[in-house]
Design a protein around this motif. Structure first.
Motif, PDB file in Angstrom:
ATOM      1  N   TYR A 248      35.795  52.516  52.300  1.00 15.74           N
ATOM      2  CA  TYR A 248      36.220  53.466  51.277  1.00 15.74           C
ATOM      3  C   TYR A 248      35.799  52.993  49.886  1.00 15.74           C
ATOM      4  O   TYR A 248      35.311  53.786  49.063  1.00 15.74           O
ATOM      5  CB  TYR A 248      37.734  53.632  51.332  1.00 15.74           C
ATOM      6  CG  TYR A 248      38.297  54.524  50.243  1.00 15.74           C
ATOM      7  CD1 TYR A 248      38.244  55.912  50.356  1.00 15.74           C
ATOM      8  CD2 TYR A 248      38.865  53.982  49.096  1.00 15.74           C
ATOM      9  CE1 TYR A 248      38.748  56.739  49.369  1.00 15.74           C
ATOM     10  CE2 TYR A 248      39.374  54.790  48.093  1.00 15.74           C
ATOM     11  CZ  TYR A 248      39.309  56.167  48.240  1.00 15.74           C
ATOM     12  OH  TYR A 248      39.803  56.982  47.238  1.00 15.74           O
ATOM     13  N   MET A 249      35.973  51.714  49.596  1.00 14.75           N
ATOM     14  CA  MET A 249      35.615  51.178  48.283  1.00 14.75           C
ATOM     15  C   MET A 249      34.113  51.262  48.020  1.00 14.75           C
ATOM     16  O   MET A 249      33.682  51.379  46.866  1.00 14.75           O
ATOM     17  CB  MET A 249      36.081  49.722  48.168  1.00 14.75           C
ATOM     18  CG  MET A 249      37.598  49.566  48.133  1.00 14.75           C
ATOM     19  SD  MET A 249      38.107  47.837  48.234  1.00 14.75           S
ATOM     20  CE  MET A 249      37.435  47.196  46.692  1.00 14.75           C
ATOM     21  N   ASN A 250      33.324  51.225  49.067  1.00 15.63           N
ATOM     22  CA  ASN A 250      31.868  51.324  48.900  1.00 15.63           C
ATOM     23  C   ASN A 250      31.385  52.760  48.707  1.00 15.63           C
ATOM     24  O   ASN A 250      30.241  52.976  48.293  1.00 15.63           O
ATOM     25  CB  ASN A 250      31.164  50.704  50.111  1.00 15.63           C
ATOM     26  CG  ASN A 250      31.186  49.191  50.079  1.00 15.63           C
ATOM     27  OD1 ASN A 250      31.079  48.583  49.014  1.00 15.63           O
ATOM     28  ND2 ASN A 250      31.317  48.562  51.241  1.00 15.63           N
ATOM     29  N   GLN A 254      33.950  55.757  40.649  1.00 16.23           N
ATOM     30  CA  GLN A 254      34.554  56.022  39.349  1.00 16.23           C
ATOM     31  C   GLN A 254      33.575  55.577  38.276  1.00 16.23           C
ATOM     32  O   GLN A 254      32.917  54.536  38.421  1.00 16.23           O
ATOM     33  CB  GLN A 254      35.886  55.278  39.199  1.00 16.23           C
ATOM     34  CG  GLN A 254      37.016  55.863  40.018  1.00 16.23           C
ATOM     35  CD  GLN A 254      38.348  55.164  39.758  1.00 16.23           C
ATOM     36  OE1 GLN A 254      38.393  54.136  39.113  1.00 16.23           O
ATOM     37  NE2 GLN A 254      39.430  55.737  40.263  1.00 16.23           N
ATOM     38  N   PHE A 255      33.480  56.379  37.223  1.00 17.74           N
ATOM     39  CA  PHE A 255      32.543  56.093  36.134  1.00 17.74           C
ATOM     40  C   PHE A 255      31.116  55.948  36.649  1.00 17.74           C
ATOM     41  O   PHE A 255      30.306  55.175  36.127  1.00 17.74           O
ATOM     42  CB  PHE A 255      32.952  54.822  35.370  1.00 17.74           C
ATOM     43  CG  PHE A 255      34.390  54.797  34.959  1.00 17.74           C
ATOM     44  CD1 PHE A 255      34.887  55.672  33.998  1.00 17.74           C
ATOM     45  CD2 PHE A 255      35.265  53.910  35.568  1.00 17.74           C
ATOM     46  CE1 PHE A 255      36.224  55.642  33.633  1.00 17.74           C
ATOM     47  CE2 PHE A 255      36.605  53.882  35.204  1.00 17.74           C
ATOM     48  CZ  PHE A 255      37.089  54.754  34.237  1.00 17.74           C
ATOM     49  N   SER A 261      32.435  47.675  43.157  1.00 18.47           N
ATOM     50  CA  SER A 261      31.746  46.836  42.165  1.00 18.47           C
ATOM     51  C   SER A 261      32.700  46.305  41.098  1.00 18.47           C
ATOM     52  O   SER A 261      32.319  45.442  40.311  1.00 18.47           O
ATOM     53  CB  SER A 261      30.616  47.627  41.499  1.00 18.47           C
ATOM     54  OG  SER A 261      31.152  48.723  40.753  1.00 18.47           O
ATOM     55  N   PHE A 262      33.949  46.798  41.077  1.00 18.29           N
ATOM     56  CA  PHE A 262      34.910  46.340  40.060  1.00 18.29           C
ATOM     57  C   PHE A 262      35.435  44.953  40.445  1.00 18.29           C
ATOM     58  O   PHE A 262      35.972  44.755  41.537  1.00 18.29           O
ATOM     59  CB  PHE A 262      36.078  47.319  39.946  1.00 18.29           C
ATOM     60  CG  PHE A 262      35.678  48.714  39.508  1.00 18.29           C
ATOM     61  CD1 PHE A 262      34.439  48.968  38.946  1.00 18.29           C
ATOM     62  CD2 PHE A 262      36.547  49.772  39.689  1.00 18.29           C
ATOM     63  CE1 PHE A 262      34.080  50.249  38.543  1.00 18.29           C
ATOM     64  CE2 PHE A 262      36.202  51.055  39.299  1.00 18.29           C
ATOM     65  CZ  PHE A 262      34.958  51.297  38.726  1.00 18.29           C
ATOM     66  N   GLN A 263      35.324  44.041  39.514  1.00 18.09           N
ATOM     67  CA  GLN A 263      35.672  42.656  39.832  1.00 18.09           C
ATOM     68  C   GLN A 263      37.135  42.496  40.216  1.00 18.09           C
ATOM     69  O   GLN A 263      37.471  41.760  41.147  1.00 18.09           O
ATOM     70  CB  GLN A 263      35.348  41.752  38.639  1.00 18.09           C
ATOM     71  CG  GLN A 263      35.494  40.267  38.955  1.00 18.09           C
ATOM     72  CD  GLN A 263      35.091  39.386  37.801  1.00 18.09           C
ATOM     73  OE1 GLN A 263      35.320  39.735  36.644  1.00 18.09           O
ATOM     74  NE2 GLN A 263      34.481  38.256  38.099  1.00 18.09           N
TER      75      GLN A 263
END
Length: 370
Positions: A248-250, A254-255, A261-263
């Protein structure tokens, strides 16, 4: 120590995984939930794989496999969120019946191996607070039971129940068939959708399995087997939920970029992965300790349950939060993984109960006290 699985164990894993992917997908599972949380067709699928014979001795028509093989099976069933009470019926029941008289074993173990009988443990009582030595159900001298058991797996889908009861100054274990006189069942579903029931017994005829002299020790062993199986199942549930979350995160953006990719989120998923691996190691530990002497085994299983409880809660909450709003919707499969983890944390003693058990059983001082 070698933690590699044998070729036969990997083949067993592949067979169960194929069954889960082919016959226990999300659509099939939702249909089972609507039907009450238990599927005879799905159970027959497990029987067809030979899984109900896994822990039954060969002399009674089983395969005679060990705890590690059971762990492999439970991990894969966890990945598929299989609702049917496999561990109760195929791992715990044979372990208890192994202490019964020869004629009782000859009657029930071949039926368990063939998938013709589904036996579950009915040991929980409202006043016990997870303690196995607290039992208010009474047995008469002619083996008739009167009492009430709660949260009995499978409910009316079970053919018989293994019931602890007070007898001769201790706790004995009895077998009660579902159709015995005086049996009343009130079915319901747990938070994860699995079937359960309240079991009421009123002067119900029963078969003695284990006398009071050894009943509590056998009950403790049975629950430890259930905890080890559940630990492996939880690892499978968490492993799959983490994979769903990373996927899901991949894909979620957003933006203009994937949130993977958000650290800050990468740090959170790293913490999740660490908890998963801690749980996996403690699942191995629990399984390998099942054949230890009772004191060492009981402490080890409580230690495992504490870590699994912490890991299940952390992984479930973090993965759900990383999904955002969709993570709590019934339509999304991830929410069902969270529900299953929540239920498992409460079964066979919650984290706080087992933390107390670990503390009570600690004898080493690590040099702090003389």
């Amino acid at each position: 120590m070698d933690f590699d699985f044998t070729e036969d164990q990997e083949s067993l894993r592949d067979a169960v995984r194929r069954f889960v992917e082919k016959d226990y997908g999300d659509d099939q599972r939702r249909a089972i939930l609507k039907a009450g949380g238990f599927s005879k067709a799905a159970w027959d699928g497990l029987v067809g794989l030979g899984l109900t014979a896994l822990a039954v001795p060969e002399v009674h028509g089983g395969l005679g496999f060990g705890p590690v093989d059971a762990m492999v099976v439970m991990e894969e069933l966890g990945r598929g969120l299989v609702l049917e009470p496999y561990a109760q019926a195929a791992l715990v029941a044979p372990a208890v019946l192994a202490h019964a008289a020869g004629e009782v074993q000859a009657e029930w173990l071949p039926r368990i191996a063939a998938g013709e009988a589904l036996l579950v443990l009915a040991h929980q009582e409202r006043a016990a607070r997870y303690r196995l030595d607290v039992c208010q159900t009474q047995a008469s001298s002619d083996h008739r039971l009167t009492g009430h058991k709660s949260v009995v797996s499978a409910g009316s889908n079970a053919d018989a129940f293994i019931v602890p009861a007070q007898a001769d100054g201790g706790i004995a274990l009895y077998l009660v068939t579902r159709d015995a006189a005086g049996v009343t069942l009130r079915d319901y579903r747990l938070h994860d959708g699995s079937a359960a029931a309240e079991l009421h017994l009123a002067a119900t005829p029963a078969t003695l399995l284990v006398p009071a002299a050894h009943g509590l020790a056998v009950l403790e062993q049975a629950v430890d087997i259930a905890i080890a199986a559940q630990a492996a199942e939880a690892v499978g549930v968490m492993d799959r939920y983490v994979a769903l979350t990373v996927e899901y995160m991949n894909t979620r953006k957003q933006f203009g970029v994937a949130i993977a990719s958000f650290q800050a989120l990468r740090h959170r998923i790293a913490d999740v992965k660490m908890q998963l691996e801690l749980a996996r190691s403690m699942s191995y530990f629990a399984t390998l300790k099942l054949n230890e002497p009772a004191d060492a085994r009981r402490r080890a299983l409580s230690q495992a349950k504490v870590q699994l409880g912490q890991s299940m809660r952390f992984v479930g909450q973090q993965c759900t939060q990383l999904h955002g709003g969709i993570g709590v919707t019934d339509e999304y499969v991830g929410s069902h993984y969270f529900k299953r983890l929540t239920v498992m944390e409460m079964q066979y003693g919650d984290t706080m109960h087992h933390l107390g058990e670990v503390s009570r059983r600690m004898t080493d001082t690590a040099g702090v006290f003389a």
